[in-house]
Design a protein around this motif. Sequence first.
Motif, PDB file in Angstrom:
ATOM      1  N   GLU A  43     -24.028  37.540 -10.747  1.00 57.27           N
ATOM      2  CA  GLU A  43     -22.829  37.057 -11.430  1.00 57.27           C
ATOM      3  C   GLU A  43     -22.192  38.118 -12.340  1.00 57.27           C
ATOM      4  OE1 GLU A  43     -23.232  33.128 -13.084  1.00 57.27           O
ATOM      5  OE2 GLU A  43     -24.939  32.682 -11.784  1.00 57.27           O
ATOM      6  N   SER A  44     -22.286  39.371 -11.894  1.00 56.28           N
ATOM      7  CA  SER A  44     -21.675  40.468 -12.650  1.00 56.28           C
ATOM      8  C   SER A  44     -20.563  41.098 -11.820  1.00 56.28           C
ATOM      9  CB  SER A  44     -22.730  41.526 -12.985  1.00 56.28           C
ATOM     10  OG  SER A  44     -23.216  42.130 -11.792  1.00 56.28           O
ATOM     11  N   GLY A  67     -12.857  34.063  -0.195  1.00 50.47           N
ATOM     12  CA  GLY A  67     -14.035  34.245  -1.043  1.00 50.47           C
ATOM     13  C   GLY A  67     -13.782  35.162  -2.219  1.00 50.47           C
ATOM     14  N   GLY A  68     -12.974  36.223  -1.998  1.00 56.94           N
ATOM     15  CA  GLY A  68     -12.660  37.136  -3.091  1.00 56.94           C
ATOM     16  C   GLY A  68     -11.886  36.458  -4.194  1.00 56.94           C
ATOM     17  N   GLU A 108     -14.115  33.030 -10.692  1.00 58.17           N
ATOM     18  CA  GLU A 108     -15.423  32.853 -11.329  1.00 58.17           C
ATOM     19  C   GLU A 108     -15.626  33.866 -12.449  1.00 58.17           C
ATOM     20  OE1 GLU A 108     -19.284  31.242 -11.980  1.00 58.17           O
ATOM     21  OE2 GLU A 108     -17.565  30.486 -10.851  1.00 58.17           O
ATOM     22  N   LEU A 109     -15.213  35.120 -12.222  1.00 55.20           N
ATOM     23  CA  LEU A 109     -15.351  36.138 -13.266  1.00 55.20           C
ATOM     24  C   LEU A 109     -14.473  35.805 -14.469  1.00 55.20           C
ATOM     25  CD1 LEU A 109     -15.403  39.435 -11.144  1.00 55.20           C
ATOM     26  CD2 LEU A 109     -17.266  38.552 -12.562  1.00 55.20           C
ATOM     27  N   SER A 140     -18.784  28.343  -9.216  1.00 54.27           N
ATOM     28  CA  SER A 140     -20.233  28.247  -8.993  1.00 54.27           C
ATOM     29  C   SER A 140     -20.775  26.859  -9.300  1.00 54.27           C
ATOM     30  CB  SER A 140     -20.973  29.294  -9.832  1.00 54.27           C
ATOM     31  OG  SER A 140     -20.707  29.103 -11.214  1.00 54.27           O
ATOM     32  N   GLU A 141     -20.209  26.175 -10.281  1.00 51.92           N
ATOM     33  CA  GLU A 141     -20.714  24.831 -10.603  1.00 51.92           C
ATOM     34  C   GLU A 141     -20.395  23.813  -9.511  1.00 51.92           C
ATOM     35  OE1 GLU A 141     -19.519  23.661 -14.496  1.00 51.92           O
ATOM     36  OE2 GLU A 141     -20.660  25.266 -15.494  1.00 51.92           O
TER      37      GLU A 141
END
Length: 524
Positions: A145-146, A383-384, A390-391, A398-399
């Motif tokens: 997750e980075s 997806g990108g 998400e970032l 993600s949740e």
Amino acid sequence: MKELDSAGARDPRSAHKPEHFSARAIDWRTFAISGGFMLVFVIVALIDIDFLSAQVNSAFAFSARLFGAYWQLLVLLTFLIGLYVAVSDSGNVRLGNLDEPEIPTFKWFAIIMCTLLAGGGVFFAAAEPMAHFTAPPPLFDVAPESQAAVFPALAQSYMHWGFLAWAILGSLTTIVFMHLHYDKGLPLKPRALLYPVFGDRAIRGWLGSFIDAACVIAVVAGTVGPIGFLGLQVSYGLSELFGTSNSFFTQSMIILFLIGVYTISTVSGIHRGIQILSTFNVFLALGLMVFMLLAGPTAFIIDSYIHSLGLYVSKFVPMATYRANTGWLNQWTVFFWGWFLGYGPLMAMFIARISNGRRIRQIVIAVSVIAPLVTTFWFTIVGGSGLAFELANPGAISEPFEGFNMPAALLAITQQLPLGFLISLLFLVLTTIFVATTGDSMTYTISMVMTGTDDPPTFLRIFWGVIMGLVAMILTAIGTGGISALQFFIVVTAVPVSLIHLPSLWVAPRIAASLARSQSDPKG
């Protein structure tokens, strides 16, 4: 191997046809084996789904452990050898019995994209990059997750849906099918792939029927699964968007609608329904791609694609041959290779059917290079965008995705875009038609296997189309366990099917070279 020493007659009327091959005659042995297996599978699922799931999981683990390394080498060699044949002098060979392609290039490529990418390419495009982002592949030493996890997550997704996946579905095996069917007059069935090794023994008798049945079972398992999952996923999506009941009734109505669409399409044939659905869906997908690229995180998508594609190419061989963590590998790469290998022979048959009159270079480059590049860009856009959201807002994607909830991940991404409701609805339409195009093409191809001809009877197409839909409904009634068990079983069927692929590694280049000599010197 004498049959392969010359190109053979290009006029199908003068081509050699084995006496035991009767066009349009149904192979009842193949029908009984494949149909009987599906019947037993459904009955056992209805009686004890837990027992069935346990048996399938055990067989899956056994298959992945013993054949995983072989599958990795097989798909890698298929891509590399196919690419070599395409760029060599043999690439100029025209396959089939026509002097010009039967189907216009755009429509031809549209059919290929819709059939081979299918609905899985929509939901996995949203889900797989996020999965690798939250739990990076072991080959890459990056923090979960980075920012550093973005490019490896996309590159690993490219590996599973890129060059190798597409090559196994329609390169070397397509060359073999087209030569043996159009030039030699052999039936258009999976068993033809073993003809150069076993001769007539591969065409007649129980060996040929078993080969065909194994391939049919793999494709039925791989097609029924997406049909059932579509019912579950679209029902979930409609519930989220409109507040409808996410029930078995809704799921059944969606599946019945899908059965009607792809059955009508396959009955109308290659030149009508299948072309129309594929062309419409390609335009819809292009429209959504452009919208997401412009309205979404544009710079992030472009930068991620360029960087991730470079990482994919630079790490191509290490990712393709990675064996250090077999537990992770079996759940990801080996699973995908088993899935695609199971589909392989019938997909190649379908491409052979729609590629009459095309050159080897056109087929291999379109299927093994251009289609994967389009697919990887599609994965980056969908997806990108999810990774960018998400970032910017940890947990936004993600949740909802937790527990590998693919439709939730897709809706979480699309609803963050302008006109999110409309875009979400269009993605559900896109996915439905993607599954429909796979359903119609595979129904058509299964019917070809039963008859050995490229124009199977209408009643046979209707039968297989309806049966696959009904099996999906029955397994959906049981719950996700029945559909999942069938999806994992395709990896088990990939064991015998992958052995059918093997001879094409040396047979296809030999055929291509022989045809190149013949076509460059027709009198020779």
